[in-house]
Design an enzyme around this catalytic site. Sequence first.
Site, PDB file in Angstrom:
ATOM      1  N   LYS A  60      47.595  74.679  96.087  1.00  0.00           N
ATOM      2  CA  LYS A  60      47.492  73.380  95.530  1.00  0.00           C
ATOM      3  C   LYS A  60      46.373  72.854  94.881  1.00  0.00           C
ATOM      4  O   LYS A  60      45.262  73.585  95.297  1.00  0.00           O
ATOM      5  CB  LYS A  60      47.721  72.557  96.869  1.00  0.00           C
ATOM      6  CG  LYS A  60      49.066  72.462  97.406  1.00  0.00           C
ATOM      7  CD  LYS A  60      49.143  71.903  99.011  1.00  0.00           C
ATOM      8  CE  LYS A  60      50.344  72.048  99.516  1.00  0.00           C
ATOM      9  NZ  LYS A  60      50.314  71.422 100.955  1.00  0.00           N
ATOM     10  N   SER A  84      52.120  64.484 101.537  1.00  0.00           N
ATOM     11  CA  SER A  84      50.900  64.026 100.658  1.00  0.00           C
ATOM     12  C   SER A  84      51.301  63.942  99.394  1.00  0.00           C
ATOM     13  O   SER A  84      50.923  63.224  98.460  1.00  0.00           O
ATOM     14  CB  SER A  84      49.831  64.832 101.002  1.00  0.00           C
ATOM     15  OG  SER A  84      49.453  65.049 102.099  1.00  0.00           O
TER      16      SER A  84
HETATM   17  O1  PNS Z   1      48.567  71.173 104.393  1.00  0.00           O
HETATM   18  P1  PNS Z   1      49.007  72.467 103.819  1.00  0.00           P
HETATM   19  O2  PNS Z   1      48.752  72.821 102.451  1.00  0.00           O
HETATM   20  O3  PNS Z   1      50.491  72.925 104.220  1.00  0.00           O
HETATM   21  O4  PNS Z   1      48.263  73.624 104.850  1.00  0.00           O
HETATM   22  C1  PNS Z   1      48.171  75.046 104.607  1.00  0.00           C
HETATM   23  C2  PNS Z   1      46.678  75.638 104.903  1.00  0.00           C
HETATM   24  C3  PNS Z   1      45.712  74.942 104.305  1.00  0.00           C
HETATM   25  C4  PNS Z   1      46.812  75.445 106.393  1.00  0.00           C
HETATM   26  C5  PNS Z   1      46.911  77.245 104.447  1.00  0.00           C
HETATM   27  O5  PNS Z   1      47.052  77.202 103.194  1.00  0.00           O
HETATM   28  C6  PNS Z   1      45.966  77.936 105.317  1.00  0.00           C
HETATM   29  O6  PNS Z   1      45.796  78.322 106.315  1.00  0.00           O
HETATM   30  N1  PNS Z   1      44.848  78.221 104.446  1.00  0.00           N
HETATM   31  C7  PNS Z   1      43.680  79.226 104.942  1.00  0.00           C
HETATM   32  C8  PNS Z   1      43.685  80.428 104.221  1.00  0.00           C
HETATM   33  C9  PNS Z   1      44.706  81.310 105.350  1.00  0.00           C
HETATM   34  O7  PNS Z   1      44.392  81.593 106.379  1.00  0.00           O
HETATM   35  N2  PNS Z   1      46.066  81.405 104.638  1.00  0.00           N
HETATM   36  C10 PNS Z   1      46.920  82.283 105.448  1.00  0.00           C
HETATM   37  C11 PNS Z   1      46.900  83.763 105.485  1.00  0.00           C
HETATM   38  S1  PNS Z   1      47.416  84.431 103.823  1.00  0.00           S
END
Ligand code: PNS
Length: 161
Positions: free
Chosen positions: A41, A128
């Site tokens: 995103k 969102s």
């Molecule tokens: O509101 P969202 O965009 O669905 O949230 C997704 C989010 C930010 C929680 C996810 O992308 C995330 O955990 N990002 C941090 C990096 C990570 O730990 N990724 C998972 C393992 S690859």
Amino acid sequence: MKKAICPGSFDPVTNGHLDIIRRAAATFDHVIVTILHNPRKAPLFTVEERLEMLRECTADLPNVSVESAQGLLVEYAREVGAQAIVKGLRPIQDFEYEWQMGLVNMLLNDKIETYFLMSRSEYSYLSSSIVRELASLQGKLENLVPPGIEERLRKKFAPKS
Ligand code: PNS
């Protein structure tokens, strides 16, 4: 002390997110709402703006704090001593992605449990991205986001004079 992370992009926070945060706060001793980067995103609001909006909207919840973090979610959870990750789950659309994320997080650290809270039916269509799209087209945002968030969206998408 049972500590949970409510992670997400929160771009911006919606009434659906706030319902999940409230329900998590009623279940865990402390909930840290954490803004993380989702590489899929490109955010509309800066991290600082999202922190401010989330803090405003959760000010009435004494066991909720709001932070931002970089890197892996499970690493952050371990650093702050959280045992749980709480996410909202909407019908169908979220399932595959959230399941995959949940399994990857479990693979990375199986001491941190992921809990999915069913989204309420009235918020099951809400995201969102829908809110941003509606705001960009000057659509009504009543019942989708708190009034303060609606105001910020209106400012973001105010016609340039
Ligand atoms: O509101 P969202 O965009 O669905 O949230 C997704 C989010 C930010 C929680 C996810 O992308 C995330 O955990 N990002 C941090 C990096 C990570 O730990 N990724 C998972 C393992 S690859």
